[in-house]
Design a protein around this motif. Sequence first.
Motif, PDB file in Angstrom:
ATOM      1  N   SER A   1      96.802  42.373  54.123  1.00  0.00           N
ATOM      2  CA  SER A   1      96.142  43.673  54.159  1.00  0.00           C
ATOM      3  C   SER A   1      94.869  43.662  53.322  1.00  0.00           C
ATOM      4  O   SER A   1      93.813  44.146  53.756  1.00  0.00           O
ATOM      5  CB  SER A   1      97.104  44.754  53.652  1.00  0.00           C
ATOM      6  N   GLN A   2      94.946  43.058  52.137  1.00  0.00           N
ATOM      7  CA  GLN A   2      93.767  42.971  51.280  1.00  0.00           C
ATOM      8  C   GLN A   2      92.742  41.989  51.825  1.00  0.00           C
ATOM      9  O   GLN A   2      91.534  42.254  51.804  1.00  0.00           O
ATOM     10  CB  GLN A   2      94.192  42.555  49.872  1.00  0.00           C
ATOM     11  N   GLN A   3      93.234  40.873  52.359  1.00  0.00           N
ATOM     12  CA  GLN A   3      92.336  39.835  52.839  1.00  0.00           C
ATOM     13  C   GLN A   3      91.483  40.308  54.010  1.00  0.00           C
ATOM     14  O   GLN A   3      90.298  39.989  54.102  1.00  0.00           O
ATOM     15  CB  GLN A   3      93.148  38.606  53.247  1.00  0.00           C
ATOM     16  N   PHE A   4      92.085  41.102  54.907  1.00  0.00           N
ATOM     17  CA  PHE A   4      91.367  41.524  56.107  1.00  0.00           C
ATOM     18  C   PHE A   4      90.956  42.987  56.076  1.00  0.00           C
ATOM     19  O   PHE A   4      90.436  43.507  57.065  1.00  0.00           O
ATOM     20  CB  PHE A   4      92.239  41.257  57.341  1.00  0.00           C
ATOM     21  N   ASP A   5      91.193  43.656  54.946  1.00  0.00           N
ATOM     22  CA  ASP A   5      90.757  45.041  54.759  1.00  0.00           C
ATOM     23  C   ASP A   5      91.321  45.950  55.848  1.00  0.00           C
ATOM     24  O   ASP A   5      90.598  46.730  56.481  1.00  0.00           O
ATOM     25  CB  ASP A   5      89.231  45.118  54.736  1.00  0.00           C
ATOM     26  N   VAL A   6      92.623  45.813  56.095  1.00  0.00           N
ATOM     27  CA  VAL A   6      93.318  46.683  57.052  1.00  0.00           C
ATOM     28  C   VAL A   6      94.594  47.184  56.383  1.00  0.00           C
ATOM     29  O   VAL A   6      95.045  46.634  55.374  1.00  0.00           O
ATOM     30  CB  VAL A   6      93.669  45.928  58.358  1.00  0.00           C
ATOM     31  N   ASN A   7      95.190  48.247  56.952  1.00  0.00           N
ATOM     32  CA  ASN A   7      96.406  48.762  56.333  1.00  0.00           C
ATOM     33  C   ASN A   7      97.611  47.893  56.685  1.00  0.00           C
ATOM     34  O   ASN A   7      97.568  47.078  57.609  1.00  0.00           O
ATOM     35  CB  ASN A   7      96.643  50.238  56.726  1.00  0.00           C
ATOM     36  N   ARG A   8      98.701  48.084  55.967  1.00  0.00           N
ATOM     37  CA  ARG A   8      99.881  47.218  56.134  1.00  0.00           C
ATOM     38  C   ARG A   8     100.554  47.433  57.483  1.00  0.00           C
ATOM     39  O   ARG A   8     101.173  46.518  58.015  1.00  0.00           O
ATOM     40  CB  ARG A   8     100.864  47.456  54.994  1.00  0.00           C
ATOM     41  N   LEU A   9     100.452  48.639  58.043  1.00  0.00           N
ATOM     42  CA  LEU A   9     101.022  48.876  59.365  1.00  0.00           C
ATOM     43  C   LEU A   9     100.328  48.002  60.409  1.00  0.00           C
ATOM     44  O   LEU A   9     100.986  47.438  61.294  1.00  0.00           O
ATOM     45  CB  LEU A   9     100.897  50.347  59.748  1.00  0.00           C
ATOM     46  N   THR A  10      99.006  47.874  60.281  1.00  0.00           N
ATOM     47  CA  THR A  10      98.256  47.016  61.199  1.00  0.00           C
ATOM     48  C   THR A  10      98.702  45.562  61.052  1.00  0.00           C
ATOM     49  O   THR A  10      98.898  44.851  62.042  1.00  0.00           O
ATOM     50  CB  THR A  10      96.745  47.133  60.925  1.00  0.00           C
ATOM     51  N   VAL A  11      98.881  45.126  59.813  1.00  0.00           N
ATOM     52  CA  VAL A  11      99.353  43.758  59.566  1.00  0.00           C
ATOM     53  C   VAL A  11     100.737  43.561  60.162  1.00  0.00           C
ATOM     54  O   VAL A  11     101.013  42.543  60.814  1.00  0.00           O
ATOM     55  CB  VAL A  11      99.374  43.464  58.049  1.00  0.00           C
ATOM     56  N   ARG A  12     101.615  44.529  59.955  1.00  0.00           N
ATOM     57  CA  ARG A  12     102.990  44.400  60.456  1.00  0.00           C
ATOM     58  C   ARG A  12     103.009  44.285  61.987  1.00  0.00           C
ATOM     59  O   ARG A  12     103.744  43.473  62.551  1.00  0.00           O
ATOM     60  CB  ARG A  12     103.819  45.593  59.995  1.00  0.00           C
ATOM     61  N   ARG A  13     102.171  45.083  62.652  1.00  0.00           N
ATOM     62  CA  ARG A  13     102.115  45.023  64.119  1.00  0.00           C
ATOM     63  C   ARG A  13     101.544  43.686  64.587  1.00  0.00           C
ATOM     64  O   ARG A  13     101.985  43.127  65.589  1.00  0.00           O
ATOM     65  CB  ARG A  13     101.280  46.179  64.671  1.00  0.00           C
ATOM     66  N   ALA A  14     100.568  43.157  63.832  1.00  0.00           N
ATOM     67  CA  ALA A  14      99.997  41.852  64.182  1.00  0.00           C
ATOM     68  C   ALA A  14     101.041  40.753  64.035  1.00  0.00           C
ATOM     69  O   ALA A  14     101.154  39.858  64.885  1.00  0.00           O
ATOM     70  CB  ALA A  14      98.777  41.560  63.302  1.00  0.00           C
ATOM     71  N   LEU A  15     101.830  40.816  62.959  1.00  0.00           N
ATOM     72  CA  LEU A  15     102.877  39.822  62.749  1.00  0.00           C
ATOM     73  C   LEU A  15     103.964  39.933  63.822  1.00  0.00           C
ATOM     74  O   LEU A  15     104.509  38.922  64.267  1.00  0.00           O
ATOM     75  CB  LEU A  15     103.479  39.972  61.354  1.00  0.00           C
TER      76      LEU A  15
ATOM     77  N   PRO B   1     104.985  23.712  61.030  1.00  0.00           N
ATOM     78  CA  PRO B   1     106.294  24.375  61.052  1.00  0.00           C
ATOM     79  C   PRO B   1     106.883  24.511  59.653  1.00  0.00           C
ATOM     80  O   PRO B   1     106.920  23.545  58.886  1.00  0.00           O
ATOM     81  CB  PRO B   1     107.136  23.446  61.932  1.00  0.00           C
ATOM     82  N   GLY B   2     107.308  25.721  59.321  1.00  0.00           N
ATOM     83  CA  GLY B   2     107.898  25.979  58.010  1.00  0.00           C
ATOM     84  C   GLY B   2     106.937  26.509  56.982  1.00  0.00           C
ATOM     85  O   GLY B   2     107.362  27.004  55.932  1.00  0.00           O
ATOM     86  N   ASP B   3     105.619  26.422  57.244  1.00  0.00           N
ATOM     87  CA  ASP B   3     104.653  26.966  56.293  1.00  0.00           C
ATOM     88  C   ASP B   3     104.839  28.478  56.175  1.00  0.00           C
ATOM     89  O   ASP B   3     105.038  29.178  57.168  1.00  0.00           O
ATOM     90  CB  ASP B   3     103.215  26.687  56.756  1.00  0.00           C
ATOM     91  N   ARG B   4     104.747  28.970  54.956  1.00  0.00           N
ATOM     92  CA  ARG B   4     104.900  30.402  54.715  1.00  0.00           C
ATOM     93  C   ARG B   4     103.548  31.097  54.838  1.00  0.00           C
ATOM     94  O   ARG B   4     102.537  30.629  54.306  1.00  0.00           O
ATOM     95  CB  ARG B   4     105.482  30.649  53.327  1.00  0.00           C
ATOM     96  N   LEU B   5     103.537  32.219  55.563  1.00  0.00           N
ATOM     97  CA  LEU B   5     102.326  33.016  55.686  1.00  0.00           C
ATOM     98  C   LEU B   5     102.150  33.890  54.450  1.00  0.00           C
ATOM     99  O   LEU B   5     103.122  34.199  53.751  1.00  0.00           O
ATOM    100  CB  LEU B   5     102.390  33.915  56.924  1.00  0.00           C
ATOM    101  N   PRO B   6     100.923  34.326  54.161  1.00  0.00           N
ATOM    102  CA  PRO B   6     100.739  35.305  53.088  1.00  0.00           C
ATOM    103  C   PRO B   6     101.544  36.568  53.377  1.00  0.00           C
ATOM    104  O   PRO B   6     101.864  36.868  54.521  1.00  0.00           O
ATOM    105  CB  PRO B   6      99.223  35.582  53.129  1.00  0.00           C
ATOM    106  N   SER B   7     101.854  37.305  52.344  1.00  0.00           N
ATOM    107  CA  SER B   7     102.639  38.530  52.504  1.00  0.00           C
ATOM    108  C   SER B   7     101.818  39.598  53.227  1.00  0.00           C
ATOM    109  O   SER B   7     100.593  39.483  53.377  1.00  0.00           O
ATOM    110  CB  SER B   7     103.073  39.063  51.139  1.00  0.00           C
ATOM    111  N   GLU B   8     102.502  40.657  53.666  1.00  0.00           N
ATOM    112  CA  GLU B   8     101.799  41.770  54.317  1.00  0.00           C
ATOM    113  C   GLU B   8     100.736  42.348  53.394  1.00  0.00           C
ATOM    114  O   GLU B   8      99.624  42.670  53.834  1.00  0.00           O
ATOM    115  CB  GLU B   8     102.800  42.859  54.709  1.00  0.00           C
ATOM    116  N   SER B   9     101.073  42.483  52.127  1.00  0.00           N
ATOM    117  CA  SER B   9     100.115  43.035  51.163  1.00  0.00           C
ATOM    118  C   SER B   9      98.891  42.131  51.025  1.00  0.00           C
ATOM    119  O   SER B   9      97.751  42.611  50.999  1.00  0.00           O
ATOM    120  CB  SER B   9     100.798  43.214  49.800  1.00  0.00           C
ATOM    121  N   GLU B  10      99.138  40.821  50.948  1.00  0.00           N
ATOM    122  CA  GLU B  10      98.025  39.879  50.812  1.00  0.00           C
ATOM    123  C   GLU B  10      97.136  39.890  52.049  1.00  0.00           C
ATOM    124  O   GLU B  10      95.898  39.861  51.940  1.00  0.00           O
ATOM    125  CB  GLU B  10      98.564  38.472  50.558  1.00  0.00           C
TER     126      GLU B  10
END
Length: 244
Positions: free
Chosen positions: A45-59, A34-43
Amino acid sequence: MSSLTEVINRFSDRPVYRQLSDLLEARLVEQGRPGDRLPSESELSQQFDVNRLTVRRALNELSQRGLIETVHGRGSFVATPLVRYSISAGRDASLTRTMRELGHDVAIRLLSADRVGSQALQTALSSTGDVWVFRTLRMVDGQPWSYSETSIDVERFPGLAQDWTGETSLFEFLLDTHGVRMRRAHRSFAAGLADPVEAELLQIRVGAPVLEMKGLNIDQNGDPVALVAHRFRGDRVQLTVDLP
């Protein structure tokens, strides 16, 4: 790239964002606190080779499951686990005592105590005079959990506003000082949205989901004692009802 990236199957029937949310959930369950920060949308996106919209929907999926909290301008964080509370017919109406018995640290802050003349409250409490209305904030394990309004007949408990400071639960106070053991007579539940006052007290955004629980408490003789209205943080509580 993370080995988890290889698990995303772009030829699967399941949307990529949902696969990503499942992968992130597995990672949070295994490693997150609890309280741990997740990587940013940009990070991500690069880590999983997907676009930021996909990351945003996953979050957003993770947020809807209550696994993360997203704070505008700060990012997404692992959410504090839900606090589960069981309601049983006929049991003592002490939310605070029940939570402490489950091992939670509970603190109550008395916000205000007002004497009001309300026909609706008088009718519900079978009273003909004024009614005390107490407003309290309940903290569970150091986090805001619920905002409550409790209404009690002034004539039956004339000095209550001076004697009860909120340091103990109202249930315990009435039991110890008046011999009144409150029990639940009925409860109703509804979904709602936090208004500005509730949002500030519960440390959530205005319009965030809250769970409202209202009901009447009676004494050991079946006489009305208190009307209660609790507003719980929607991301902090899970209520279960035991049917007779």
